[in-house]
Design a protein around this motif. Structure first.
Motif, PDB file in Angstrom:
ATOM      1  N   SER A 236       0.831  -1.203   0.000  1.00  0.00           N
ATOM      2  CA  SER A 236       0.000   0.000   0.000  1.00  0.00           C
ATOM      3  C   SER A 236       0.865   1.252   0.000  1.00  0.00           C
ATOM      4  O   SER A 236       0.559   2.237  -0.690  1.00  0.00           O
ATOM      5  CB  SER A 236      -0.939   0.002   1.213  1.00  0.00           C
ATOM      6  N   TYR A 237       1.948   1.216   0.753  1.00  0.00           N
ATOM      7  CA  TYR A 237       2.862   2.365   0.780  1.00  0.00           C
ATOM      8  C   TYR A 237       3.456   2.608  -0.613  1.00  0.00           C
ATOM      9  O   TYR A 237       3.522   3.752  -1.083  1.00  0.00           O
ATOM     10  CB  TYR A 237       3.988   2.122   1.781  1.00  0.00           C
ATOM     11  N   LEU A 238       3.886   1.549  -1.266  1.00  0.00           N
ATOM     12  CA  LEU A 238       4.453   1.688  -2.604  1.00  0.00           C
ATOM     13  C   LEU A 238       3.436   2.278  -3.579  1.00  0.00           C
ATOM     14  O   LEU A 238       3.753   3.160  -4.371  1.00  0.00           O
ATOM     15  CB  LEU A 238       4.931   0.337  -3.120  1.00  0.00           C
ATOM     16  N   LEU A 239       2.203   1.791  -3.491  1.00  0.00           N
ATOM     17  CA  LEU A 239       1.174   2.235  -4.420  1.00  0.00           C
ATOM     18  C   LEU A 239       0.754   3.680  -4.178  1.00  0.00           C
ATOM     19  O   LEU A 239       0.401   4.396  -5.113  1.00  0.00           O
ATOM     20  CB  LEU A 239      -0.051   1.325  -4.323  1.00  0.00           C
ATOM     21  N   VAL A 240       0.786   4.106  -2.928  1.00  0.00           N
ATOM     22  CA  VAL A 240       0.334   5.457  -2.600  1.00  0.00           C
ATOM     23  C   VAL A 240       1.473   6.472  -2.685  1.00  0.00           C
ATOM     24  O   VAL A 240       1.337   7.524  -3.311  1.00  0.00           O
ATOM     25  CB  VAL A 240      -0.306   5.500  -1.199  1.00  0.00           C
ATOM     26  N   PHE A 241       2.605   6.157  -2.078  1.00  0.00           N
ATOM     27  CA  PHE A 241       3.653   7.167  -1.910  1.00  0.00           C
ATOM     28  C   PHE A 241       4.865   6.994  -2.837  1.00  0.00           C
ATOM     29  O   PHE A 241       5.423   7.972  -3.323  1.00  0.00           O
ATOM     30  CB  PHE A 241       4.143   7.182  -0.462  1.00  0.00           C
ATOM     31  N   ALA A 242       5.305   5.761  -3.052  1.00  0.00           N
ATOM     32  CA  ALA A 242       6.590   5.559  -3.721  1.00  0.00           C
ATOM     33  C   ALA A 242       6.507   5.718  -5.238  1.00  0.00           C
ATOM     34  O   ALA A 242       7.235   6.516  -5.827  1.00  0.00           O
ATOM     35  CB  ALA A 242       7.151   4.188  -3.360  1.00  0.00           C
ATOM     36  N   THR A 243       5.647   4.958  -5.882  1.00  0.00           N
ATOM     37  CA  THR A 243       5.622   4.967  -7.349  1.00  0.00           C
ATOM     38  C   THR A 243       4.247   5.241  -7.936  1.00  0.00           C
ATOM     39  O   THR A 243       4.111   5.322  -9.155  1.00  0.00           O
ATOM     40  CB  THR A 243       6.082   3.589  -7.892  1.00  0.00           C
ATOM     41  N   GLY A 244       3.234   5.391  -7.103  1.00  0.00           N
ATOM     42  CA  GLY A 244       1.882   5.434  -7.634  1.00  0.00           C
ATOM     43  C   GLY A 244       1.127   6.737  -7.480  1.00  0.00           C
ATOM     44  O   GLY A 244       1.395   7.730  -8.168  1.00  0.00           O
ATOM     45  N   ALA A 245       0.183   6.735  -6.568  1.00  0.00           N
ATOM     46  CA  ALA A 245      -0.838   7.771  -6.520  1.00  0.00           C
ATOM     47  C   ALA A 245      -0.288   9.177  -6.305  1.00  0.00           C
ATOM     48  O   ALA A 245      -0.691  10.122  -6.988  1.00  0.00           O
ATOM     49  CB  ALA A 245      -1.856   7.425  -5.432  1.00  0.00           C
ATOM     50  N   ARG A 246       0.599   9.356  -5.345  1.00  0.00           N
ATOM     51  CA  ARG A 246       1.110  10.700  -5.055  1.00  0.00           C
ATOM     52  C   ARG A 246       1.873  11.281  -6.249  1.00  0.00           C
ATOM     53  O   ARG A 246       1.760  12.477  -6.547  1.00  0.00           O
ATOM     54  CB  ARG A 246       2.009  10.673  -3.821  1.00  0.00           C
ATOM     55  N   ARG A 247       2.648  10.459  -6.921  1.00  0.00           N
ATOM     56  CA  ARG A 247       3.379  10.935  -8.101  1.00  0.00           C
ATOM     57  C   ARG A 247       2.409  11.319  -9.219  1.00  0.00           C
ATOM     58  O   ARG A 247       2.624  12.301  -9.939  1.00  0.00           O
ATOM     59  CB  ARG A 247       4.349   9.860  -8.595  1.00  0.00           C
ATOM     60  N   THR A 248       1.346  10.537  -9.368  1.00  0.00           N
ATOM     61  CA  THR A 248       0.338  10.850 -10.376  1.00  0.00           C
ATOM     62  C   THR A 248      -0.351  12.170 -10.056  1.00  0.00           C
ATOM     63  O   THR A 248      -0.584  12.998 -10.946  1.00  0.00           O
ATOM     64  CB  THR A 248      -0.697   9.724 -10.466  1.00  0.00           C
ATOM     65  N   GLU A 249      -0.668  12.387  -8.783  1.00  0.00           N
ATOM     66  CA  GLU A 249      -1.310  13.632  -8.374  1.00  0.00           C
ATOM     67  C   GLU A 249      -0.440  14.837  -8.718  1.00  0.00           C
ATOM     68  O   GLU A 249      -0.924  15.845  -9.233  1.00  0.00           O
ATOM     69  CB  GLU A 249      -1.559  13.601  -6.862  1.00  0.00           C
ATOM     70  N   LYS A 250       0.841  14.723  -8.446  1.00  0.00           N
ATOM     71  CA  LYS A 250       1.765  15.833  -8.711  1.00  0.00           C
ATOM     72  C   LYS A 250       1.807  16.157 -10.200  1.00  0.00           C
ATOM     73  O   LYS A 250       1.885  17.323 -10.602  1.00  0.00           O
ATOM     74  CB  LYS A 250       3.157  15.483  -8.207  1.00  0.00           C
ATOM     75  N   LYS A 251       1.743  15.109 -11.009  1.00  0.00           N
ATOM     76  CA  LYS A 251       1.796  15.287 -12.455  1.00  0.00           C
ATOM     77  C   LYS A 251       0.496  15.874 -13.002  1.00  0.00           C
ATOM     78  O   LYS A 251       0.494  16.615 -13.985  1.00  0.00           O
ATOM     79  CB  LYS A 251       2.068  13.930 -13.115  1.00  0.00           C
TER      80      LYS A 251
END
Length: 277
Positions: A236-251
């Motif tokens: 869940s951490y990887l999906l949210v913070f490391a490579t997934g959701a947060r990076r998508t939000e920033k983009k």
């Protein structure tokens, strides 16, 4: 609820060797091609390989270890089809990798991408490894196994539906661009906010996390399996913070309409959307 620790060591050793071989081979191809994002293409196959080799080497409950292997392989096959399509559809490296690895030496790239991903695969797959070396109890706890598999199927279905909805949206957006005089899509096609994407801004990542929650639950049918709870937490951490959701939000945050979308729709856990202003 017997755990064969000797067999678990063999399962874990085989998993480590398998993941190391896959990551090393991918690293060689990626560095030669100048496409460090090839790492994305080995994530699903690596986890499926661990599930299958664990089922082969393990001496735990046969039904559980092979069911988990089949469920993981099916999840990985769909994900790999999508990943390969994305990788083949572009001649350039994913911007995430270019920005993250800018100026890094080859050893640094290998460590930050391929070694890190290998460690993550071994951690996330820990429930599968432990389940492969454990027997099932005879009491009511054994029902956690089918409940966990059902959760894996539900999560994989959510992920697949979300990806399909996104693909249809992107195709419609491209058609609209081709039809428009200025080459731009209309405002209503700037942000996908229908279907599952109207309940969560990242339903595909949410579904993925549920898959691995289910794998943990199936393993927890044997008491020692419950101790592998850091595995789904890490996923869940990887999906949210490391490579997934947060990076998508920033983009995406500067895209027209996205700020309003953030206000109306839940970030990760699905819930009914707020009304438009």
């Amino acid at each position: 609820m017997h755990l064969d620790t000797r067999n678990l060591r063999r399962v874990a050793g085989t998993a480590a060797a398998t993941v190391t071989a896959l990551q090393a081979g991918t690293a060689v191809l990626a560095l030669r091609a100048g496409r460090r994002d090839y790492a994305d293409g080995v994530w699903g196959p690596g986890l499926a390989a661990v599930a299958v080799t664990s089922a082969l080497v393990g001496n735990g409950d046969a039904t559980r270890r092979w069911t988990l292997a089949a469920a993981t392989t099916a999840w990985a096959a769909r994900l790999e089809h999508q990943m390969l399509g994305r990788l083949r559809g572009s001649d350039e490296e994913d911007d995430r990798y270019t920005e993250f690895l800018e100026g890094d030496s080859v050893p640094a790239v290998v460590g930050k991408v391929f070694v890190t991903q290998a460690v993550a695969q071994l951690l996330v797959s820990a429930p599968l490894q432990l389940a492969a070396a454990s027997s099932l109890p005879s009491g009511r706890r054994r029902w956690l196994f089918p409940a966990g598999v059902a959760l894996m199927v539900a999560g994989a279905s959510v992920e697949a539906i979300a990806d399909r909805q996104k693909s249809r949206f992107m195709a419609e957006k491209e058609r609209a661009k081709d039809r428009s005089e200025d080459g731009e899509a209309p405002e209503e096609l700037q942000v996908l906010d229908t279907g599952l994407w109207g309940w969560s801004r990242h339903p595909n990542y949410f579904g993925d996390s549920v898959v691995w929650d289910g794998a943990w639950l199936a393993s927890a049918a044997s008491a020692p399996g419950a101790w592998t709870f850091p595995a789904p937490v890490a996923m869940s951490y990887l999906l949210v913070f490391a490579t997934g959701a947060r990076r998508t939000e920033k983009k995406m945050e500067d895209r027209p309409g996205y700020r309003d979308y953030q206000r109306r729709v839940s970030f990760f856990l699905p819930r009914p959307p707020r009304s438009r202003r």
